[in-house]
Design a protein around this motif. Sequence first.
Motif, PDB file in Angstrom:
ATOM      1  N   TYR A 119      60.045  39.431   8.143  1.00 15.50           N
ATOM      2  CA  TYR A 119      59.184  38.677   6.704  1.00 15.50           C
ATOM      3  C   TYR A 119      59.596  39.887   5.530  1.00 15.50           C
ATOM      4  O   TYR A 119      59.947  40.892   5.571  1.00 15.50           O
ATOM      5  CB  TYR A 119      57.905  39.396   7.601  1.00 15.50           C
ATOM      6  N   LEU A 120      60.006  39.337   4.532  1.00 19.11           N
ATOM      7  CA  LEU A 120      59.803  39.758   3.390  1.00 19.11           C
ATOM      8  C   LEU A 120      58.587  39.782   2.677  1.00 19.11           C
ATOM      9  O   LEU A 120      58.609  38.740   1.612  1.00 19.11           O
ATOM     10  CB  LEU A 120      61.473  38.971   2.338  1.00 19.11           C
ATOM     11  N   ALA A 144      53.531  31.938  -2.563  1.00 20.33           N
ATOM     12  CA  ALA A 144      52.985  33.126  -3.706  1.00 20.33           C
ATOM     13  C   ALA A 144      51.834  34.167  -2.700  1.00 20.33           C
ATOM     14  O   ALA A 144      51.308  33.692  -2.295  1.00 20.33           O
ATOM     15  CB  ALA A 144      52.162  32.610  -4.373  1.00 20.33           C
ATOM     16  N   TYR A 145      52.429  35.172  -2.988  1.00 21.39           N
ATOM     17  CA  TYR A 145      51.263  35.854  -2.241  1.00 21.39           C
ATOM     18  C   TYR A 145      50.279  36.468  -3.047  1.00 21.39           C
ATOM     19  O   TYR A 145      50.134  36.765  -3.947  1.00 21.39           O
ATOM     20  CB  TYR A 145      52.271  37.754  -2.194  1.00 21.39           C
ATOM     21  N   GLU A 146      48.714  36.599  -1.969  1.00 21.96           N
ATOM     22  CA  GLU A 146      47.763  36.987  -2.848  1.00 21.96           C
ATOM     23  C   GLU A 146      47.247  38.133  -2.641  1.00 21.96           C
ATOM     24  O   GLU A 146      46.776  38.188  -2.011  1.00 21.96           O
ATOM     25  CB  GLU A 146      46.586  35.416  -1.920  1.00 21.96           C
ATOM     26  N   ALA A 153      50.304  46.112   0.163  1.00 23.35           N
ATOM     27  CA  ALA A 153      50.575  44.332  -0.139  1.00 23.35           C
ATOM     28  C   ALA A 153      51.402  45.091   1.549  1.00 23.35           C
ATOM     29  O   ALA A 153      51.952  46.046   2.098  1.00 23.35           O
ATOM     30  CB  ALA A 153      51.841  44.650  -0.779  1.00 23.35           C
ATOM     31  N   PRO A 154      52.731  43.593   2.844  1.00 23.29           N
ATOM     32  CA  PRO A 154      52.875  44.067   3.809  1.00 23.29           C
ATOM     33  C   PRO A 154      54.012  44.705   3.885  1.00 23.29           C
ATOM     34  O   PRO A 154      54.981  44.485   2.889  1.00 23.29           O
ATOM     35  CB  PRO A 154      52.825  43.184   4.587  1.00 23.29           C
ATOM     36  N   MET A 187      44.500  42.760   7.639  1.00 23.53           N
ATOM     37  CA  MET A 187      44.479  42.072   6.616  1.00 23.53           C
ATOM     38  C   MET A 187      45.783  41.994   5.725  1.00 23.53           C
ATOM     39  O   MET A 187      45.161  41.387   4.126  1.00 23.53           O
ATOM     40  CB  MET A 187      43.476  42.621   5.868  1.00 23.53           C
ATOM     41  N   ARG A 188      46.708  42.647   5.480  1.00 26.53           N
ATOM     42  CA  ARG A 188      47.582  42.707   4.375  1.00 26.53           C
ATOM     43  C   ARG A 188      48.289  41.665   4.267  1.00 26.53           C
ATOM     44  O   ARG A 188      48.786  41.116   3.208  1.00 26.53           O
ATOM     45  CB  ARG A 188      48.616  43.679   4.326  1.00 26.53           C
ATOM     46  N   HIS A 189      48.629  40.488   5.244  1.00 24.68           N
ATOM     47  CA  HIS A 189      48.883  39.413   5.468  1.00 24.68           C
ATOM     48  C   HIS A 189      48.506  38.639   5.171  1.00 24.68           C
ATOM     49  O   HIS A 189      47.068  38.545   5.713  1.00 24.68           O
ATOM     50  CB  HIS A 189      49.438  38.721   7.586  1.00 24.68           C
TER      51      HIS A 189
END
Length: 283
Positions: A119-120, A144-146, A153-154, A187-189
């Motif tokens: 996971y990046l 696209a990360y929300e 962030a993770p 919840m970061r993911h």
Amino acid sequence: MAERSYYAPQGGLPKQTELMTDRAVFTEAYAVIPRGTMRDIVTSALPFWDGTRAWILARPLSGFAETFSQYIMEVASGCGSDRPEPDAGAEAVIFVVEGQLSLTLRGEEHVLEPGGYAYLPPGSDWTAHNNRDSAVRFHWIRKAYEAVDGIAAPDPIFANENAIPPTPMPDTDGAWATTRFVDPADMRHDMHVTIVTFQPGGLIPFAETHVMEHGLYVLEGKAVYRLNRDWVEVQAGDFMWLRAFCPQACYAGGPGPFRYLLYKDVNRHARLGLPGDFGGQRR
């Protein structure tokens, strides 16, 4: 633990004497891309990737699945990329199905073999190269990360499914199980990529209907899968793409396990917008 199998496309072209009939279908609720369609002439080249071709299985489409893209990457010996991701806001999952991938993140090299997962996070400084004598093939899932105010962030994750015991679904006696690389309560993911395994006779015993959209790539075995109103026979190497709320169910008849790589979007509120908006932007 039983030896696991991972299907990887090899390309090529069918002979002129073969029938063109196949199981490919694209509907308003789902798509099936069978392995027989993953030929040389449907691959894509990508900027800053040398000796590489990609089968692009999913991409955001207005009115259909909108949250992710998924590629199967094939990288020749001695090739790869020092600039793999053009979008600084994109997060990624890498999952290797054949060969060996050398992935360097923040100056540290990680070698991924079949079953290898990475996971990046968004904004990662990573590179990918094939230092072996044969091709490497891997899935690259991009989203696209929300970001959420107050939630970090993770962190990066590197793992291999062979070191993770599958978690049985309740009341299934192990006939249906999920291999998870991320804590579902984290919840970061905002996306999960898991491996779902059905033993012969295992099934999803109701028509799942939910907000999450899915990408499903069959790693091993065969089954019949319920997609909206249709039962579709699928096998290793097939890809299924389900929009949100598409009913789904599954029956794995055997003779061996049926396993697939599963993408879904999670842990975020539904985006709201005014009539005529697209992706929060007024047209």
